[in-house]
Design an enzyme around this catalytic site. Structure first.
Site, PDB file in Angstrom:
ATOM      1  CE1 TYR A  56      -0.009  10.370  12.023  1.00 18.76           C
ATOM      2  CE2 TYR A  56       0.755  12.469  12.168  1.00 18.76           C
ATOM      3  CZ  TYR A  56      -0.062  11.508  12.492  1.00 18.76           C
ATOM      4  OH  TYR A  56      -1.111  11.968  13.391  1.00 18.76           O
ATOM      5  CD  GLN A  94     -11.571   3.536  17.469  1.00 21.69           C
ATOM      6  OE1 GLN A  94     -11.623   4.612  18.103  1.00 21.69           O
ATOM      7  NE2 GLN A  94     -11.890   2.555  18.132  1.00 21.69           N
ATOM      8  CG  ASN A  95      -5.983  -0.204  15.772  1.00 22.54           C
ATOM      9  OD1 ASN A  95      -6.364   0.613  16.415  1.00 22.54           O
ATOM     10  ND2 ASN A  95      -6.029  -1.392  16.010  1.00 22.54           N
ATOM     11  CG  ASP A  97      -2.007  -1.573  13.238  1.00 21.41           C
ATOM     12  OD1 ASP A  97      -2.942  -2.498  12.552  1.00 21.41           O
ATOM     13  OD2 ASP A  97      -2.198  -1.317  14.417  1.00 21.41           O
ATOM     14  CG  HIS A 112      -9.599   6.903  13.108  1.00 22.77           C
ATOM     15  ND1 HIS A 112      -9.430   6.488  14.627  1.00 22.77           N
ATOM     16  CD2 HIS A 112     -10.726   7.399  13.060  1.00 22.77           C
ATOM     17  CE1 HIS A 112     -10.550   7.098  15.105  1.00 22.77           C
ATOM     18  NE2 HIS A 112     -11.536   7.744  14.320  1.00 22.77           N
ATOM     19  CB  CYS A 139       1.610  13.384  -6.071  1.00 20.66           C
ATOM     20  SG  CYS A 139       0.135  12.498  -6.700  1.00 20.66           S
ATOM     21  N   GLY A 178     -10.469  -3.530  22.287  1.00 18.17           N
ATOM     22  CA  GLY A 178      -9.170  -2.606  22.568  1.00 18.17           C
ATOM     23  C   GLY A 178      -9.232  -1.433  22.219  1.00 18.17           C
ATOM     24  CB  SER A 180      -9.880   4.391  25.734  1.00 17.01           C
ATOM     25  OG  SER A 180      -9.847   5.328  24.624  1.00 17.01           O
ATOM     26  CG  ASN A 204     -10.697  -2.116  26.611  1.00 24.79           C
ATOM     27  OD1 ASN A 204     -10.006  -2.121  25.489  1.00 24.79           O
ATOM     28  ND2 ASN A 204     -10.516  -1.270  27.162  1.00 24.79           N
TER      29      ASN A 204
END
Ligand code: OAD
Length: 240
Positions: A56, A94-95, A97, A112, A139, A178, A180, A204
């Site tokens: 990540y 769902q991205n 970024d 997500h 933290c 975009g 699936s 898509n």
């Protein structure tokens, strides 16, 4: 389409592909190079936290090197203009970024999670985060070195599902861009929208796994299809 008022747009990795971010399931995509069980599950993290944090950290660095593409910009333009006379809009991505917001979109849910956030598993607080996590930084709130990527892994509940189902159940138009159609609950939203009476459109590169659930499907690169569709919608609604 001029009687459309409430629009729900679901986006996936395909909208960021032309910005230079790998999708998950294409040939050479992320899930060919890494095992989902290793890098995208709580069990994988418990087994080998260094591997997961490094994965990540690399992805977080990568997204800061790329730029939004014309598909993100077109959705941001739609978000800015789609107002008044009962018009509502929500982009559910769902991205992980930040390209939608960097293009200027504001009405947005990251179902997500986000690469540019860290979640403290000790005190449950979330923090904006741009640096690496591999060194186990403390933290900022509680000081415990228990930060993990604020990304939803398989087996975990996506964020804000109540708000998402509410918007899906009341939209007039559901547009999927975009993605699936392989990962639930996102992949099932088109059926909920249909059941609630919405028109459904897929944009898509190729037919998705759920393509049969869409009234209309256009196939090609998002950087072309999305601006075309947005301009069409704005001009039909006399907003362009
Ligand atoms: P996928 O990689 O499963 O699918 C990407 C889709 O985008 C495919 O159908 C491609 O054909 C399409 N595509 C690729 N390039 C495109 C382009 N230039 N224009 C338009 N479409 C293009 O990615 P997602 O559907 O987003 O979850 O994957 C869903 C979830 O699975 C992700 O959020 C992630 C992953 O595992 C988690 O990590 C929880």
């Amino acid at each position: 389409m001029s009687d459309i008022r409430r629009i729900l747009i679901l986006t996936g990795a395909g909208i960021s592909a032309e910005s230079g971010i790998d999708t998950f399931r294409s040939a050479g995509g992320l899930w060919e190079k890494h095992r989902v069980e290793d890098v995208a599950t709580p069990e994988g993290f418990a087994r080998d936290p260094d591997l997961v944090l490094r994965f990540y950290d690399m992805r977080r660095e990568r997204i800061q090197e790329v730029e939004p593409n014309p598909a993100h910009s077109a959705l941001a333009r739609l978000d800015a203009l789609w107002r008044g006379e009962g018009r509502e809009l929500l982009i559910v991505t769902q991205n992980v970024d930040d390209l939608h917001e960097r293009a200027g979109a504001r009405r947005l849910i990251h179902m997500h999670g986000e690469h540019l956030a860290a979640w403290c598993t000790a005190c449950d607080r979330r923090h904006a985060w741009r640096d690496t996590l591999i060194e186990r930084p403390p933290c900022p709130a509680c000081g415990v070195p228990a930060l993990r990527p604020d990304v939803v892994w398989f087996g975990e509940m996506p964020y804000r599902m109540g708000d998402i189902y509410q918007a899906v159940g009341t939209c007039d138009l559901f547009v999927s861009i975009g993605t699936s159609g392989a990962v639930y609950p996102a992949a099932g939203l088109v059926r909920d929208a249909r059941a609630a009476g919405a028109a459904t459109l897929e944009l898509n590169l190729e037919p998705s796994q759920g393509t049969r659930w869409f009234d209309d499907a256009r196939h090609g690169p998002a950087s072309e299809l999305v601006p075309e569709w947005v301009e069409e919608l704005l001009s039909e609604s006399r907003l362009g």
